[in-house]
Design an enzyme around this catalytic site. Sequence first.
Site, PDB file in Angstrom:
ATOM      1  N   ASP A  39      -0.257   4.456   1.031  1.00 53.68           N
ATOM      2  CA  ASP A  39      -0.523   5.455   2.065  1.00 53.68           C
ATOM      3  C   ASP A  39       0.248   5.169   3.340  1.00 53.68           C
ATOM      4  O   ASP A  39       0.667   4.040   3.601  1.00 53.68           O
ATOM      5  CB  ASP A  39      -2.020   5.538   2.366  1.00 53.68           C
ATOM      6  CG  ASP A  39      -2.578   4.260   2.981  1.00 53.68           C
ATOM      7  OD1 ASP A  39      -2.220   3.157   2.511  1.00 53.68           O
ATOM      8  OD2 ASP A  39      -3.371   4.358   3.944  1.00 53.68           O
ATOM      9  N   HIS A  86       0.828  -1.219   0.000  1.00 52.91           N
ATOM     10  CA  HIS A  86       0.000   0.000   0.000  1.00 52.91           C
ATOM     11  C   HIS A  86       0.856   1.259   0.000  1.00 52.91           C
ATOM     12  O   HIS A  86       1.952   1.299   0.570  1.00 52.91           O
ATOM     13  CB  HIS A  86      -0.992   0.007   1.169  1.00 52.91           C
ATOM     14  CG  HIS A  86      -0.388   0.022   2.537  1.00 52.91           C
ATOM     15  ND1 HIS A  86      -0.067   1.202   3.193  1.00 52.91           N
ATOM     16  CD2 HIS A  86      -0.076  -0.974   3.401  1.00 52.91           C
ATOM     17  CE1 HIS A  86       0.405   0.910   4.390  1.00 52.91           C
ATOM     18  NE2 HIS A  86       0.427  -0.396   4.545  1.00 52.91           N
ATOM     19  N   GLU A 130      -4.945   1.815   2.751  1.00 52.51           N
ATOM     20  CA  GLU A 130      -4.916   0.615   3.592  1.00 52.51           C
ATOM     21  C   GLU A 130      -4.934   0.973   5.068  1.00 52.51           C
ATOM     22  O   GLU A 130      -5.567   0.294   5.879  1.00 52.51           O
ATOM     23  CB  GLU A 130      -3.666  -0.214   3.267  1.00 52.51           C
ATOM     24  CG  GLU A 130      -3.612  -1.584   3.942  1.00 52.51           C
ATOM     25  CD  GLU A 130      -2.958  -1.575   5.324  1.00 52.51           C
ATOM     26  OE1 GLU A 130      -3.006  -2.613   6.018  1.00 52.51           O
ATOM     27  OE2 GLU A 130      -2.402  -0.513   5.715  1.00 52.51           O
ATOM     28  N   ASP A 168       3.831  -6.532   3.716  1.00 51.70           N
ATOM     29  CA  ASP A 168       3.417  -5.459   4.630  1.00 51.70           C
ATOM     30  C   ASP A 168       3.657  -5.834   6.097  1.00 51.70           C
ATOM     31  O   ASP A 168       3.097  -5.215   6.998  1.00 51.70           O
ATOM     32  CB  ASP A 168       1.925  -5.153   4.405  1.00 51.70           C
ATOM     33  CG  ASP A 168       1.461  -3.889   5.088  1.00 51.70           C
ATOM     34  OD1 ASP A 168       2.309  -3.038   5.394  1.00 51.70           O
ATOM     35  OD2 ASP A 168       0.245  -3.756   5.328  1.00 51.70           O
TER      36      ASP A 168
END
Length: 407
Positions: free
Chosen positions: A80, A78, A175, A198
């Site tokens: 963000d 992701h 996310e 992640d």
Amino acid sequence: MQNLIDRFIKYAKIHTTSDEESSTVPSTEIQKNLGKILVEDLKKIGLLDAHMDDKGYVYASLKSNTDKNLKKIGFIAHMDTSPAAKGEGVKPQIHENYDGGDIVVNKEKNIVLSPNEFEILSDKIGKTIITSDGTTLLGADNKAGITEIIEALKFIVENPNIEHSDIKVCFTPDEEIGRGADYFDVEKFDADFAYTVDGGEIGELEYENFNAAGVNIKIIGKSVHPGSAYGVMINAANVASEFHSMVPKDEVPEKTKGYQGFYMLNSISGEVDQAKLSYILRDFDLEKLEIKKNKIREIAETLQQKYGEDRIIVDIKDSYYNMKEKIEPVMYIVDLAKEAMKQADVEPKVVPIRGGTDGARLSYMGLPTPNLFTGGYNFHGYYEYAVAEEMLKAKEVIVNIVKNNNK
């Protein structure tokens, strides 16, 4: 390794904080600034179909170079960063050959990364530690993952002798505010399975996460002049406090770990005439989550009998579920990751995610998606850091997964 560090720093400097108060998609337009750069970088390494859709999702693919009928594999990260800490003006600092002592992240603000507080730092002696300057988060969550995926794909493109299936990539917005999978196009992505890159600590491999529910409680009081309140007033703020006092006190985040679930009071507010409470409920076992939801209903019923049924209004909604149910039928994708780690001299650490993940939602959308480590630590705050050598290992693990997928 320097190329990986340079790429990570380039991405980390781009402001991409998401906003949970926003109703737009993505929640902040600035996320698209990184998206545009990622599209160009993906094209530069040979993924010529790279593009960003109107929702801010970046898609790309690398076509199979074999006639074998191999399963299509995906990698997801992701763009963000968390709104929990400032994400604008990130100034990454590189601390080479870590000596095992304190790392002064910001002398003026007395932000010190110390193994006395963060014990795992003791394992990083000799490594290259990357921090912010202490005035922002770093953004390793999840720009480390983005970097590792792109560096791995670049390596695969530059080594055409690596036989591989179709490889799919998606970099998502939002996310961190729980919306990363909202507009993810699983059909367009067209993979048989995928991995989110992640996680944190080196070796982390996650395919279990909390089942989750959200609770909103509204309490209607009865406001009268305090001088004539006897036997009449119902102070909603007091009732809210009474409600919370009945929630199990030892089943809270600060007193639970591992596979233990919890009740978390997210917010409480109120006056005499009206009060509100918000909870999140979490448990790895769906039946135990139901017990927690029933406990909330039981407390509400007790107070309804005391103050009136129309005065305690409870709304409970499930948020997401444990992806274990969807991963277990295809456990070979977990085994594939384990073997890839061992080949990179990384010890797999299968741990439960004490939270949610886009991978959980995607798994229930038909795309089984475990989570891989990034080598980032202390996410969402000013003590965040990444270990460059571990990021390099994450890249190697991705490459090994691709290699092993042809067997």
